[in-house]
Each structure stands twice: as C-alpha cells, then as structure tokens.
Design a protein around this motif. Structure first.
Motif, PDB file in Angstrom:
ATOM      1  N   PRO A  48      12.714   7.278   4.515  1.00  7.25           N
ATOM      2  CA  PRO A  48      13.668   8.393   4.509  1.00  7.25           C
ATOM      3  C   PRO A  48      14.849   8.234   3.570  1.00  7.25           C
ATOM      4  CG  PRO A  48      12.922   8.019   6.736  1.00  7.25           C
ATOM      5  CD  PRO A  48      12.345   6.908   5.898  1.00  7.25           C
ATOM      6  N   ALA A  49      15.387   7.050   3.438  1.00  7.16           N
ATOM      7  CA  ALA A  49      16.552   6.853   2.560  1.00  7.16           C
ATOM      8  C   ALA A  49      16.206   7.080   1.097  1.00  7.16           C
ATOM      9  CB  ALA A  49      17.114   5.448   2.752  1.00  7.16           C
ATOM     10  N   HIS A  50      14.915   7.001   0.753  1.00  7.06           N
ATOM     11  CA  HIS A  50      14.494   7.134  -0.646  1.00  7.06           C
ATOM     12  C   HIS A  50      13.727   8.432  -0.894  1.00  7.06           C
ATOM     13  CE1 HIS A  50      15.554   2.887  -0.909  1.00  7.06           C
ATOM     14  NE2 HIS A  50      14.791   2.680   0.138  1.00  7.06           N
ATOM     15  N   TRP A 107       0.819  -1.207   0.000  1.00  5.49           N
ATOM     16  CA  TRP A 107       0.000   0.000   0.000  1.00  5.49           C
ATOM     17  C   TRP A 107       0.857   1.262   0.000  1.00  5.49           C
ATOM     18  CZ3 TRP A 107      -4.091  -1.606   4.246  1.00  5.49           C
ATOM     19  CH2 TRP A 107      -4.973  -2.527   3.684  1.00  5.49           C
ATOM     20  N   SER A 108       1.921   1.258   0.790  1.00  7.44           N
ATOM     21  CA  SER A 108       2.752   2.451   0.884  1.00  7.44           C
ATOM     22  C   SER A 108       3.437   2.754  -0.441  1.00  7.44           C
ATOM     23  CB  SER A 108       3.799   2.266   1.995  1.00  7.44           C
ATOM     24  OG  SER A 108       4.463   3.474   2.275  1.00  7.44           O
ATOM     25  N   ARG A 109       3.948   1.721  -1.112  1.00  8.08           N
ATOM     26  CA  ARG A 109       4.571   1.937  -2.415  1.00  8.08           C
ATOM     27  C   ARG A 109       3.551   2.429  -3.436  1.00  8.08           C
ATOM     28  NH1 ARG A 109       9.629  -0.485  -3.876  1.00  8.08           N
ATOM     29  NH2 ARG A 109       9.020   0.229  -5.948  1.00  8.08           N
ATOM     30  N   ALA A 110       2.350   1.832  -3.406  1.00 10.60           N
ATOM     31  CA  ALA A 110       1.323   2.208  -4.375  1.00 10.60           C
ATOM     32  C   ALA A 110       0.843   3.633  -4.143  1.00 10.60           C
ATOM     33  CB  ALA A 110       0.153   1.238  -4.298  1.00 10.60           C
ATOM     34  N   ASP A 111       0.666   4.012  -2.891  1.00 13.44           N
ATOM     35  CA  ASP A 111       0.234   5.369  -2.580  1.00 13.44           C
ATOM     36  C   ASP A 111       1.269   6.383  -3.051  1.00 13.44           C
ATOM     37  OD1 ASP A 111      -1.538   7.313  -1.037  1.00 13.44           O
ATOM     38  OD2 ASP A 111       0.386   7.616  -0.038  1.00 13.44           O
ATOM     39  N   ARG A 116       0.176  11.056   4.199  1.00 11.29           N
ATOM     40  CA  ARG A 116      -0.172   9.726   4.697  1.00 11.29           C
ATOM     41  C   ARG A 116       0.338   9.530   6.127  1.00 11.29           C
ATOM     42  NH1 ARG A 116      -4.043   6.017   4.322  1.00 11.29           N
ATOM     43  NH2 ARG A 116      -3.276   3.870   4.417  1.00 11.29           N
ATOM     44  N   LEU A 117       1.523  10.042   6.424  1.00 13.84           N
ATOM     45  CA  LEU A 117       2.065   9.920   7.774  1.00 13.84           C
ATOM     46  C   LEU A 117       1.177  10.662   8.775  1.00 13.84           C
ATOM     47  CD1 LEU A 117       4.251   8.997   9.742  1.00 13.84           C
ATOM     48  CD2 LEU A 117       5.593  10.998   9.098  1.00 13.84           C
ATOM     49  N   ALA A 154      10.294  13.095  -6.164  1.00 14.17           N
ATOM     50  CA  ALA A 154       9.716  14.365  -6.593  1.00 14.17           C
ATOM     51  C   ALA A 154       8.938  14.995  -5.446  1.00 14.17           C
ATOM     52  CB  ALA A 154       8.798  14.139  -7.785  1.00 14.17           C
ATOM     53  N   PRO A 155       8.833  16.328  -5.419  1.00 16.08           N
ATOM     54  CA  PRO A 155       8.098  17.001  -4.335  1.00 16.08           C
ATOM     55  C   PRO A 155       6.672  16.477  -4.163  1.00 16.08           C
ATOM     56  CG  PRO A 155       9.366  18.599  -5.587  1.00 16.08           C
ATOM     57  CD  PRO A 155       9.498  17.291  -6.313  1.00 16.08           C
ATOM     58  N   ALA A 156       6.005  16.133  -5.262  1.00 19.80           N
ATOM     59  CA  ALA A 156       4.627  15.635  -5.152  1.00 19.80           C
ATOM     60  C   ALA A 156       4.579  14.313  -4.395  1.00 19.80           C
ATOM     61  CB  ALA A 156       4.026  15.473  -6.543  1.00 19.80           C
ATOM     62  N   VAL A 157       5.574  13.460  -4.613  1.00 21.18           N
ATOM     63  CA  VAL A 157       5.641  12.187  -3.900  1.00 21.18           C
ATOM     64  C   VAL A 157       5.941  12.435  -2.422  1.00 21.18           C
ATOM     65  CG1 VAL A 157       6.884   9.996  -3.692  1.00 21.18           C
ATOM     66  CG2 VAL A 157       6.348  10.932  -5.961  1.00 21.18           C
ATOM     67  N   GLN A 158       6.869  13.325  -2.152  1.00 18.92           N
ATOM     68  CA  GLN A 158       7.192  13.656  -0.763  1.00 18.92           C
ATOM     69  C   GLN A 158       5.960  14.156  -0.016  1.00 18.92           C
ATOM     70  OE1 GLN A 158      10.356  16.500  -1.198  1.00 18.92           O
ATOM     71  NE2 GLN A 158      11.942  14.934  -1.488  1.00 18.92           N
TER      72      GLN A 158
END
Length: 294
Positions: free
Chosen positions: A264-266, A217-221, A281-282, A271-275
């Motif tokens: 955090p390592a990745h 789920w985290s990767r997909a989100d 989500r956090l 991209a800012p949108a992914v961050q």
C-alpha cells in the motif's frame, strides 16, 4: 547525506567521483555513487550521522564477516569507513540485471537454486542477525492494515483475507526460519558475465524462507514478469529439503501478507497497470487460501 559527508568519505578512502555518474538512493537511505578506485570502477555507499546507520553497519558486518563464506557470489568489499560521522562501503561494480519481465526460464531456475543453497546455510549464532521480520509483525497486528485496498477492485478479497491474518501468520511460522538475504528482488541481483552477483545486504539475517521467495515473486509480478512459480519451487525443493505442502501454503500466506501490508505505501504511486496486476494477484491468492489450495 550532506556533501560534506560524501567529501569526508572520498577523502578518507582516497577516491574520486566519476563525473558522469548520477547519485542514487536506496531504500536504506544510503547515497550510492560510481567512483574510481585506482584503475577500476567501484560503487561507494555512504550513510551519514544524520541518518539511521543500523542498516549500513549491518551490511558492513556482513561483508567483513560472512561474505567470504557465502555459496553465492557477492560484490567484494574493497575499503570501508565507520566512525562517528559516516559509514561507507566501497564495493566492486557489476552491471545490473535486465528487468524481471525479460528474464527467461533458465535465469529464474538458476535463481531458485541459489536461493535454496543460501537458505540451507546454518543459522548464524550471533544475536545481531536475529530479529522479527516486518511481515511477521504486520500479520500479528492486522489493525495496522492500510486502507489502500478498500478503494480497489480487490476490496472484497482484501476484507476476506484480513479476517484470516492469524492463520496466515501461523502458516508463515510453520516452515521455520533460515538465513535470508532479506531484500531479494531483481534490482538487487547484479551480473558478472552470466553469473548472478547478490548485492544490497542491509537486511540480511534470520527470517522466513517463504517470505523471501514471496517477496521476490511479488516484486517480479508487479514488474510485469511471467514468473514460473511451480518450476522455481520444484528446483528450490530439489536443493533444500522442506515439506512441499507446508511450504506452498506458507508461500500463499507470505505473498498475501506482502500485498496487504507491504504494497500500500508504494502501490498508490504505481502506474494503473501495476495497480491492476497487484489487485488481480490479491484476488487470486485470497481465493487459493480460502479454498485450501497449495
């Protein structure tokens, strides 16, 4: 991996590199090449002696001893090589899945049912499938948390969540362990027609079902998918018996742990949108955890 290592694997296995193919390199460090095996395309995964081969040998053992017993589809092992210099797996080639953001509801629900069937398998008795997951280790050693989150819009939530890592670890343990793929995300799910083909078994073993679902789920989100969380969990629970309330809390705990310690390592290179998606989500999951929601 050196060119000499690749040349050795090709010679020993009687293969030719497809000249139009581009080498890729997975998280395990293996070189991955498109090759010709007789008249068909195949995939060659090569790990040299100058790299850690534990994961490559783990995957080879899976294909040799367990793949044929899986209730899900996997690539077929066509040939292999494992000596003091190189570990190589020649596998059938399959097309990649579309990006997670392009999956429809039916595809997500099919994946949920396959995950449940996989997790329902009896736990193997061999010791080499056992171990402690990185997520469990991270939750039990919260001092190792990366400072990445304290520079984001989720800083306050990260600080709150880090005060509860012991509770998160307890929730993760509460569901017990099962047989897991160990690296379940869309890029490791190939296609043959409309059928899923589960690839990249370097991290296979015994682990947390909540950790596996939460990682998917985290990767997909992060990839921009609108994940149908509740619908997937309903299907999962229809195929595998588990306490729904306990599992839902464990899923929140697992995904929080993945965000806090795995991303955090990745994330710093995303991209800012992914961050921003990760930060939202956090915040959302921290609020749910502190409110006692499921």
């Amino acid at each position: 991996m050196t060119k000499a290592t690749l040349a050795q694997a090709l010679e020993c296995l009687g293969l030719e590199i497809c000249t139009e193919a581009v080498e890729t390199r997975g998280a395990s460090g293996a070189g991955v090449h498109r090759v010709r095996a007789g008249s068909e395309d195949a995939v060659l995964k090569v790990t040299g002696s100058d790299e850690s081969r534990e994961l490559a040998r783990r995957e080879l053992t899976f294909y040799r001893t367990m793949a044929g017993r899986m209730p899900i589809s996997t690539p077929r092992l066509l040939r292999s090589l494992d000596d003091e210099h190189v570990t190589a797996l020649l596998l059938t080639a399959h097309r990649p899945s579309p990006p997670a953001r392009e999956w429809d509801l039916a595809a997500w629900l099919d994946l949920a049912s396959q995950l449940a069937v996989l997790h329902a398998l009896p736990i193997p008795s061999e010791n080499h499938w056992l171990g402690t997951s990185w997520l469990s280790q991270a939750l039990n050693q919260p001092s190792s948390a990366d400072g990445y989150w304290f520079k984001t819009s989720a800083a306050d939530s990260a600080r709150l969540a880090l005060r509860h890592t012991g509770e998160l670890a307890d929730a993760l343990r509460s569901t017990g362990d099962c047989f897991v793929h160990g690296d379940c995300h869309v890029e490791n799910l190939l296609r043959e027609g409309n059928e899923l083909v589960w690839a990249d078994w370097q991290n296979v073993g015994v682990g947390s079902p909540a950790g596996e679902l939460a990682f998917l789920w985290s990767r997909a989100d992060a990839d921009g998918a609108e994940v149908p969380y509740d619908a997937m969990l309903d299907v999962y629970l229809s195929y595998r018996e588990a306490d729904p309330v306990q599992l839902r809390r464990a899923l929140i705990a697992a995904e929080l742990g993945i965000l806090l310690f795995g991303w955090p390592a990745h994330a710093a290179y995303c991209a800012p949108a992914v961050q921003e998606r990760l930060a939202r989500r956090l915040v959302q999951l921290t609020d749910r955890w502190l409110s006692g929601a499921t």
